[in-house]
Design an enzyme around this catalytic site. Structure first.
Site, short mmCIF file in Angstrom:
data_model
loop_
_atom_site.label_atom_id
_atom_site.label_comp_id
_atom_site.label_asym_id
_atom_site.label_seq_id
_atom_site.Cartn_x
_atom_site.Cartn_y
_atom_site.Cartn_z
N CYS A 2 0.83 -1.19 0.00
CA CYS A 2 0.00 0.00 0.00
C CYS A 2 0.88 1.25 0.00
CB CYS A 2 -0.93 0.08 1.20
SG CYS A 2 -2.06 -1.28 1.32
N ARG A 27 4.01 -0.37 -4.67
CA ARG A 27 3.73 -0.82 -3.30
C ARG A 27 2.42 -1.60 -3.21
NH1 ARG A 27 6.80 1.93 0.39
NH2 ARG A 27 5.35 1.34 2.02
N TRP A 74 -2.71 -2.85 -1.58
CA TRP A 74 -2.31 -4.26 -1.69
C TRP A 74 -3.08 -4.95 -0.58
CZ3 TRP A 74 -0.02 -8.15 1.20
CH2 TRP A 74 0.53 -9.22 0.49
N ASN A 100 -1.59 2.68 5.47
CA ASN A 100 -0.70 1.59 5.08
C ASN A 100 -0.25 0.92 6.37
OD1 ASN A 100 2.80 1.57 4.18
ND2 ASN A 100 1.36 -0.10 4.09
N GLY A 101 -0.57 -0.35 6.52
CA GLY A 101 -0.20 -1.06 7.75
C GLY A 101 -1.32 -1.98 8.15
N GLU A 469 18.96 -16.41 -7.36
CA GLU A 469 18.44 -15.12 -7.77
C GLU A 469 17.89 -15.17 -9.20
OE1 GLU A 469 17.46 -12.56 -6.48
OE2 GLU A 469 17.48 -11.00 -8.00
N LYS A 473 14.04 -14.15 -10.17
CA LYS A 473 13.67 -13.15 -11.19
C LYS A 473 12.69 -13.77 -12.19
CE LYS A 473 14.51 -10.19 -9.77
NZ LYS A 473 15.13 -10.07 -8.51
N GLU A 476 9.18 -14.61 -10.59
CA GLU A 476 8.43 -13.40 -10.21
C GLU A 476 7.75 -12.76 -11.40
OE1 GLU A 476 10.43 -10.85 -6.64
OE2 GLU A 476 11.70 -11.09 -8.39
N HIS A 492 20.69 -34.97 -4.64
CA HIS A 492 19.92 -35.23 -3.42
C HIS A 492 18.44 -34.89 -3.62
CE1 HIS A 492 23.66 -36.08 -1.42
NE2 HIS A 492 24.13 -34.95 -1.93
N LYS A 586 6.50 -4.35 -3.77
CA LYS A 586 7.94 -4.13 -3.66
C LYS A 586 8.40 -4.08 -2.21
CE LYS A 586 11.75 -1.79 -5.65
NZ LYS A 586 12.28 -3.09 -6.08
C1 G6P Z 1 9.75 -8.19 -1.57
C2 G6P Z 1 10.04 -7.81 -3.01
C3 G6P Z 1 11.43 -8.29 -3.41
C4 G6P Z 1 12.46 -7.76 -2.43
C5 G6P Z 1 12.12 -8.12 -0.98
C6 G6P Z 1 13.02 -7.43 0.02
O1 G6P Z 1 9.67 -9.56 -1.45
O2 G6P Z 1 9.07 -8.36 -3.87
O3 G6P Z 1 11.73 -7.83 -4.70
O4 G6P Z 1 13.70 -8.30 -2.75
O5 G6P Z 1 10.79 -7.70 -0.70
O6 G6P Z 1 12.84 -6.05 -0.05
P1 G6P Z 1 13.88 -5.01 0.51
O7 G6P Z 1 13.28 -3.68 0.27
O8 G6P Z 1 14.03 -5.32 1.99
O9 G6P Z 1 15.16 -5.23 -0.21
#
Ligand code: G6P
Length: 591
Positions: A2, A27, A74, A100-101, A469, A473, A476, A492, A586
């Site tokens: 949010c 957000r 969100w 937001n919260g 990673e 990517k 996601e 394993h 994000k």
């Molecule tokens: C969420 C986002 C990721 C991000 C993670 C950590 O899961 O979708 O893209 O890496 O948060 O966020 P930060 O702001 O702590 O790096």
């Protein structure tokens, strides 16, 4: 999770608030809403879906006002509906709230308020705030006192924007969720993040935990919520320029931010020996070191932990911040928690900081957002300087975090300038991986990759984090099932997944374990996999080969860029919006 925006001033706030919401869409983007205060009522508009395509002039030409709040959602409590989207209102519709919260005691509060006759129209936790404030206003002399009382009664987290019908006043408050005040010329802004209003002012006040701001009559006053007394605040000038928060002619933030990576590496490594020194001392002194982060930042932390082990013989235990509460109580005085975060607002990371401090451990932060909650809570911070990252997927922030770990590791062995030199070479490779011809090549590969159901990646040692990673990517942004494994873990379990034509990315560096990873590549190829090698040298096992120049343990910083591009082009192939993948936000400011 949010985003909230607010405006109060002489002009029309609605365009600024809509623009701010568009910038905060990363957000949350399942629904949005906006409200303005008029002489006797509050006018509002709410809509399900993303705000991206909305044009105020075209879609809502008569909407405007000089006191305005907005919200992009969100969903946590209550489904994605117009009713549940913010702003929320009191019974008399004279108070509007964006939040937001999470109000943790909303059920108790709602019951109590309902027994007093309040009628609720949504399933959200937020709506209780508007009704509680309405109730408190009956008994308090001033709006400020009523807001303070309300804030003290709410349990949980909040960043809030509050307006009243016919009153030239805007309240903001924060606890556990970020809120920044923008100070313009006789105009003030509230935003969950600086880019929300950076277009209008770069003079900001980062509200502290449990602070409230009251803006009216061309002035603002920040108060401590507990005492109600005025708090001293510092206005900070933000160095980010607006171009960094704009698409700048690119179709998506993701590609724009990936293309910024060479510059970002330069900025990150501009850090001086003096700035690194307190962090180095913390590492030298620490008894046990833990690296705590989420998502992409955790992968950067895993990279850092391998780098420190292989380069300096220092053990750092990476732990996901979401799982950290199970270990937090085992920390001791003298331990060090290294946190990594782009936003500096991730709730689980902030929780880890609290528990570290409770046990007497120290906290070092690698963080991108200046003035963020993490930066303020940590004992020492290293600013990664990736600039505003708007795409939900983290790309440039990841590379900057890896580069910062490299600088820190270099500083620990007294080799800051040698590390900088090496990183400049890495930067050149990042540029060539991002060149037009290389991008075209990856886009071509993506056509085929977009059709598969599964993608796997293998890496060992320093490349283990890249295996993780790259698959994060891909999954996601393209919703293709993708999983990264350590080469040694293959036998394993994961090898059971390998079948004909499944693509497997194999990361290899000139690090002494490349023979083992090539053997793993052979093993999957023997079972029908199509091996894509991202390596410092070609090998017959690779069906396709992407060159990653040899920079020893720093090689993964450049080679990850191939998978970022792959993820991007797969998303385009599948007609998906790479900037806003479904269900993701994000900044995860809820636990
Ligand atoms: C969420 C986002 C990721 C991000 C993670 C950590 O899961 O979708 O893209 O890496 O948060 O966020 P930060 O702001 O702590 O790096």
């Amino acid at each position: 999770m949010c985003g909230i925006v607010g405006y109060i001033g002489k002009g029309d706030g609605a365009p600024a608030v809509i623009d701010g919401l568009k910038r905060l869409e990363y957000r949350g983007y399942d629904s949005w809403g906006i409200a303005v205060s008029e002489s006797d009522k509050i006018k509002f508009h709410k809509q399900v879906g993303k705000i991206g395509g909305f044009e105020l002039k075209r879609d809502l030409p008569d909407f405007g006002g000089s006191i305005c709040i907005g919200h992009t959602r969100w969903a946590t409590h209550g489904g994605v509906t117009e009713k549940n989207s913010h702003p929320h209102f009191s019974c008399d519709k004279k108070i509007a709230v964006v939040h937001n919260g999470i109000v943790e005691n909303y059920q108790e509060l709602r019951k109590e308020l309902e027994s007093k006759g309040h009628k609720f129209v949504s399933q959200t936790d937020t709506e209780v705030i508007a009704h509680l404030l309405e109730e408190n206003l009956k008994h308090k002399k001033s709006k400020k006192d009523a807001v303070l009382k309300t804030l003290r009664e709410i349990e949980g987290s909040y960043a809030l924007g509050i307006i009243f019908a016919g009153e030239e006043i805007l309240f903001g408050a924060r606890k556990g969720s970020p809120l920044v005040l923008g100070v313009g010329k006789q105009e003030f802004y509230l935003g969950s993040d600086v880019p929300a209003f950076l277009k209008h002012t770069n003079k900001v006040v980062f509200l502290d935990e449990f602070q409230m701001v009251e803006i009216s009559g061309g002035n603002y006053e920040v108060s401590d919520v507990n005492s109600g007394k005025a708090a001293k605040v510092k206005e900070t000038k933000i160095e980010w320029d607006l171009d960094e928060a704009e698409k700048g002619g690119h179709p998506h933030f993701m590609i724009k931010e990936m293309l910024e990576q060479p510059t970002v590496i330069e900025k990150t490594i501009s850090i001086s020996e003096e700035e690194l020194s307190p962090a180095v001392k913390m590492i030298e002194k620490a008894k046990n070191i833990y690296v705590v982060a989420c998502g992409t930042a955790l992968h950067a932390g895993i990279y850092g932990s391998y780098l420190f082990a292989l380069e300096n013989g220092v053990m750092m235990q990476p732990i996901s911040a979401g799982e950290f509460p199970h270990f937090g109580s085992l920390l001791k005085k003298g331990d060090l928690v290294i946190t990594v975060s782009q936003s500096g607002e991730t709730a689980d990371v902030l929780e880890a900081v609290k528990s570290a401090h409770k046990s007497g451990a120290k906290v070092l932060a690698l963080v991108n957002v200046m003035g963020s909650s993490l930066m303020r809570a940590a004992d020492y911070s290293l600013l990664t300087k990736a600039g505003p990252e708007i795409c939900v997927l983290s790309t440039k922030a990841y590379v900057s975090q890896q580069a910062m770990f490299a600088m820190l590791s270099g500083a620990l062995k007294g080799k800051v300038s040698a590390t900088k030199k090496l990183l400049l070479k890495v930067k050149d490779d990042v540029s060539s991986i991002l060149s037009e011809s290389s991008r075209k090549n990856i886009a071509k590969m993506a056509k085929k990759l977009a059709k598969v159901d599964n993608i796997y990646a293998l890496g060992r040692g320093i490349n283990y984090s890249n295996a993780l990673e790259s698959c994060l990517k891909i999954k996601e942004v393209s919703y293709i099932h993708a999983e990264g494994f350590g080469g040694g873990d293959l036998k394993h379990g994961p090898i059971a997944l390998i079948e004909k034509d499944v693509p497997v990315l194999v990361f290899a560096a000139n690090d002494g374990v490349d023979k083992e990873i090539v053997s793993n590549a052979m093993e999957v190829k023997a079972r029908g996999a199509e091996v894509i090698g991202i390596s410092y040298q070609n090998n017959e096992v690779f069906e396709q080969y992407l060159p990653a120049n040899d920079h020893g343990l720093l090689t993964p910083i450049a080679s990850i860029v191939y998978s970022q591009l792959m993820a991007y082009y797969i998303a385009l192939e599948k007609n998906l919006d790479p900037d806003k993948p479904r269900n993701l936000a994000k900044s995860v400011t809820v636990k």
